[in-house]
Design an enzyme around this catalytic site. Structure first.
Site, PDB file in Angstrom:
ATOM      1  N   TYR A 149       0.843  -1.202   0.000  1.00  0.00           N
ATOM      2  CA  TYR A 149       0.000   0.000   0.000  1.00  0.00           C
ATOM      3  C   TYR A 149       0.878   1.253   0.000  1.00  0.00           C
ATOM      4  O   TYR A 149       0.679   2.176  -0.797  1.00  0.00           O
ATOM      5  CB  TYR A 149      -0.893  -0.040   1.247  1.00  0.00           C
ATOM      6  CG  TYR A 149      -1.735   1.191   1.501  1.00  0.00           C
ATOM      7  CD1 TYR A 149      -2.806   1.499   0.678  1.00  0.00           C
ATOM      8  CD2 TYR A 149      -1.469   2.020   2.594  1.00  0.00           C
ATOM      9  CE1 TYR A 149      -3.588   2.622   0.933  1.00  0.00           C
ATOM     10  CE2 TYR A 149      -2.247   3.123   2.860  1.00  0.00           C
ATOM     11  CZ  TYR A 149      -3.303   3.424   2.026  1.00  0.00           C
ATOM     12  OH  TYR A 149      -4.079   4.524   2.280  1.00  0.00           O
ATOM     13  N   LYS A 160       1.389   4.241  -2.759  1.00  0.00           N
ATOM     14  CA  LYS A 160       1.173   5.662  -2.454  1.00  0.00           C
ATOM     15  C   LYS A 160       2.421   6.472  -2.807  1.00  0.00           C
ATOM     16  O   LYS A 160       2.316   7.593  -3.329  1.00  0.00           O
ATOM     17  CB  LYS A 160       0.802   5.851  -0.979  1.00  0.00           C
ATOM     18  CG  LYS A 160      -0.573   5.297  -0.606  1.00  0.00           C
ATOM     19  CD  LYS A 160      -1.688   5.949  -1.401  1.00  0.00           C
ATOM     20  CE  LYS A 160      -3.072   5.504  -0.956  1.00  0.00           C
ATOM     21  NZ  LYS A 160      -4.149   6.017  -1.812  1.00  0.00           N
TER      22      LYS A 160
HETATM   23  P1  NAD Z   1     -12.503   2.404   1.505  1.00  0.00           P
HETATM   24  O1  NAD Z   1     -11.858   1.071   1.415  1.00  0.00           O
HETATM   25  O2  NAD Z   1     -13.486   2.641   2.579  1.00  0.00           O
HETATM   26  O3  NAD Z   1     -13.175   2.784   0.118  1.00  0.00           O
HETATM   27  C1  NAD Z   1     -12.537   2.529  -1.093  1.00  0.00           C
HETATM   28  C2  NAD Z   1     -13.599   2.281  -2.131  1.00  0.00           C
HETATM   29  O4  NAD Z   1     -12.932   1.946  -3.352  1.00  0.00           O
HETATM   30  C3  NAD Z   1     -14.519   1.110  -1.770  1.00  0.00           C
HETATM   31  O5  NAD Z   1     -15.864   1.534  -1.792  1.00  0.00           O
HETATM   32  C4  NAD Z   1     -14.239   0.064  -2.847  1.00  0.00           C
HETATM   33  O6  NAD Z   1     -15.374  -0.639  -3.270  1.00  0.00           O
HETATM   34  C5  NAD Z   1     -13.690   0.947  -3.975  1.00  0.00           C
HETATM   35  N1  NAD Z   1     -12.836   0.184  -4.900  1.00  0.00           N
HETATM   36  C6  NAD Z   1     -11.918  -0.760  -4.606  1.00  0.00           C
HETATM   37  N2  NAD Z   1     -11.387  -1.229  -5.747  1.00  0.00           N
HETATM   38  C7  NAD Z   1     -11.973  -0.566  -6.763  1.00  0.00           C
HETATM   39  C8  NAD Z   1     -11.869  -0.625  -8.179  1.00  0.00           C
HETATM   40  N3  NAD Z   1     -11.043  -1.491  -8.795  1.00  0.00           N
HETATM   41  N4  NAD Z   1     -12.621   0.225  -8.913  1.00  0.00           N
HETATM   42  C9  NAD Z   1     -13.481   1.078  -8.311  1.00  0.00           C
HETATM   43  N5  NAD Z   1     -13.654   1.162  -6.988  1.00  0.00           N
HETATM   44  C10 NAD Z   1     -12.904   0.339  -6.221  1.00  0.00           C
HETATM   45  O7  NAD Z   1     -11.328   3.481   1.571  1.00  0.00           O
HETATM   46  P2  NAD Z   1     -11.372   4.995   2.072  1.00  0.00           P
HETATM   47  O8  NAD Z   1     -10.970   4.984   3.495  1.00  0.00           O
HETATM   48  O9  NAD Z   1     -12.631   5.649   1.660  1.00  0.00           O
HETATM   49  O10 NAD Z   1     -10.133   5.549   1.254  1.00  0.00           O
HETATM   50  C11 NAD Z   1     -10.289   6.297   0.064  1.00  0.00           C
HETATM   51  C12 NAD Z   1      -8.909   6.717  -0.372  1.00  0.00           C
HETATM   52  O11 NAD Z   1      -8.289   7.462   0.679  1.00  0.00           O
HETATM   53  C13 NAD Z   1      -7.948   5.545  -0.686  1.00  0.00           C
HETATM   54  O12 NAD Z   1      -7.096   5.910  -1.740  1.00  0.00           O
HETATM   55  C14 NAD Z   1      -7.141   5.430   0.594  1.00  0.00           C
HETATM   56  O13 NAD Z   1      -5.862   4.892   0.347  1.00  0.00           O
HETATM   57  C15 NAD Z   1      -7.037   6.894   1.004  1.00  0.00           C
HETATM   58  N6  NAD Z   1      -6.722   7.038   2.428  1.00  0.00           N
HETATM   59  C16 NAD Z   1      -7.621   6.638   3.384  1.00  0.00           C
HETATM   60  C17 NAD Z   1      -7.277   6.757   4.723  1.00  0.00           C
HETATM   61  C18 NAD Z   1      -8.234   6.333   5.803  1.00  0.00           C
HETATM   62  O14 NAD Z   1      -7.842   6.309   6.990  1.00  0.00           O
HETATM   63  N7  NAD Z   1      -9.484   6.005   5.483  1.00  0.00           N
HETATM   64  C19 NAD Z   1      -6.036   7.260   5.085  1.00  0.00           C
HETATM   65  C20 NAD Z   1      -5.132   7.610   4.080  1.00  0.00           C
HETATM   66  C21 NAD Z   1      -5.506   7.512   2.743  1.00  0.00           C
HETATM   67  N1  SER Z   2      -5.826   4.521   7.337  1.00  0.00           N
HETATM   68  C1  SER Z   2      -5.030   3.992   6.279  1.00  0.00           C
HETATM   69  C2  SER Z   2      -4.729   2.556   6.528  1.00  0.00           C
HETATM   70  O1  SER Z   2      -4.692   2.192   7.668  1.00  0.00           O
HETATM   71  C3  SER Z   2      -3.750   4.783   6.179  1.00  0.00           C
HETATM   72  O2  SER Z   2      -3.556   5.167   4.897  1.00  0.00           O
HETATM   73  O3  SER Z   2      -4.509   1.839   5.591  1.00  0.00           O
END
Ligand code: NAD
Ligand code: SER
Length: 320
Positions: free
Chosen positions: A139, A143
């Site tokens: 992951y 990134k």
């Molecule tokens: P999440 O897993 O809750 O949501 C991701 C969504 O992407 C899901 O609904 C899933 O169905 C969809 N998905 C997966 N594969 C796919 C594909 N091939 N085509 C289309 N959709 C697809 O994640 P999130 O927490 O909402 O994160 C969103 C973004 O933010 C991601 O890039 C994640 O890396 C980033 N991010 C999240 C956090 C966190 O703490 N939530 C922290 C840092 C970065």
């Molecule tokens: N909240 C995210 C994870 O735990 C950090 O990018 O994967």
């Protein structure tokens, strides 16, 4: 028109709610791998879209006059370690597909990076914007590579792509999707549903975090900034606060005195240990005035209020 990928995920659900308030539902096309439940629709147009399918993505861009894309589709850290090939495919091929479509059409792109770009050789406290990246997980590798891809597209093709290195995001509307920081959300639901929670990282695990209203605010504020004021085209460090798992449990116990948290670290501990304990986000503060609103105590009482309201609503629906 605005496109949101991964719209049914933890961040997408709250971002869409805010985008609907600002632009109205007709301005938004939400996409994901599954159909939304009726409670998830928000009145926006929804399309099934796998972001690794470049032809389907291009067709969607041809059919809609998008000016902005929030590209949230992704595989998070813990799930990514279970299937590193899928993690690379979705996170890198998906991002490249979006950037290529944006390049041909002058579309602004938001894409979230993560504290997972940092690793064991990175400074652990107040990790600076320019600190060494040293990802431990696939992951984090995606990134780090994604950040460089964004900066390349900005320099080479003048794509206005903007990014934030999110810490762990805490929210109540949609469950977290397979990340290492998921314990910080699960602990609230455990406390309210069972009065207990078995945490999968140790009590002294300290990580940077942010409450979802601040995460959404940071995205929307960054997208408003004059392009000339954006000095970072890889991804901006942003944070709100840091706490250990035990400090979060204590903050919840102030509201629910009977709550008991136990600690049984699993394979996610090593991922958590590779990440910074706190983040220096002074570049984001200087460039575009980033400032979070919620501290730990404010976040905890707001989370408990909202989850209690959701539980009350669900039990009243069940008794109908
Ligand atoms: P999440 O897993 O809750 O949501 C991701 C969504 O992407 C899901 O609904 C899933 O169905 C969809 N998905 C997966 N594969 C796919 C594909 N091939 N085509 C289309 N959709 C697809 O994640 P999130 O927490 O909402 O994160 C969103 C973004 O933010 C991601 O890039 C994640 O890396 C980033 N991010 C999240 C956090 C966190 O703490 N939530 C922290 C840092 C970065
Ligand atoms: N909240 C995210 C994870 O735990 C950090 O990018 O994967």
């Amino acid at each position: 028109m605005i496109l949101v990928t991964g719209s049914l995920g933890q961040i997408g659900v709250d971002l869409i709610r805010e985008l609907v308030l600002i632009h109205g539902p007709k301005a938004i096309v939400a996409t994901d791998l599954r159909e939304p439940a009726s409670s998830e629709s928000n009145g926006v147009t929804f399309k099934l879209l796998d972001v690794t399918d470049a032809d389907a993505l291009n067709q969607l861009f041809d059919d809609n006059a998008f000016d902005t894309v929030y590209h949230l589709a992704g595989i998070l850290s813990a799930t990514g370690e279970e299937d590193p090939d899928l993690c690379w495919k979705v996170n890198i091929e998906g991002l490249e597909n979006v950037l290529k479509s944006a390049r041909e059409r002058s579309i602004r792109v938001f894409w979230p990076s993560s504290i997972a770009v940092f690793g064991s050789s990175t400074e652990k406290s107040m990790t600076r914007q320019s600190a060494r990246t040293d990802p431990y997980t696939m992951y984090g590798v995606t990134k780090t590579a994604g950040e460089l891809l964004c900066r390349y597209y900005a320099r080479k093709f003048a794509v206005d792509v903007r990014s934030l290195r999110f810490p762990g995001v805490i929210s109540y509307a949609a469950p977290p999707g397979g990340g290492t920081t998921d314990y910080a959300v699960e602990m609230f639901f455990g406390a309210l549903q069972h009065g207990s929670y078995e945490c999968f990282v140790s009590e002294d695990t300290r990580l940077p975090m942010m409450y979802i209203p601040d995460a959404v605010k940071s995205v929307l504020e960054l997208m408003q900034v004059d392009p000339a004021d954006i000095s970072i085209r890889t991804s901006y460090n942003v944070t709100a606060f840091s706490f250990s798992a035990q400090e979060l449990a204590s903050a919840i116990t102030k509201h629910i005195p009977e709550f008991r948290c136990t600690y049984t670290p699993d394979s996610r501990q090593i991922i958590a240990d590779s990440w910074p304990r706190s983040i220096d986000d002074s570049t984001a503060r200087k460039d575009w005035g980033w400032k979070p609103e919620f501290n730990l105590e404010g976040m905890v009482s707001d989370m408990l209020k909202h989850i209690s309201a959701i539980r009350k609503h669900e039990s009243s629906q069940e008794s109908l």
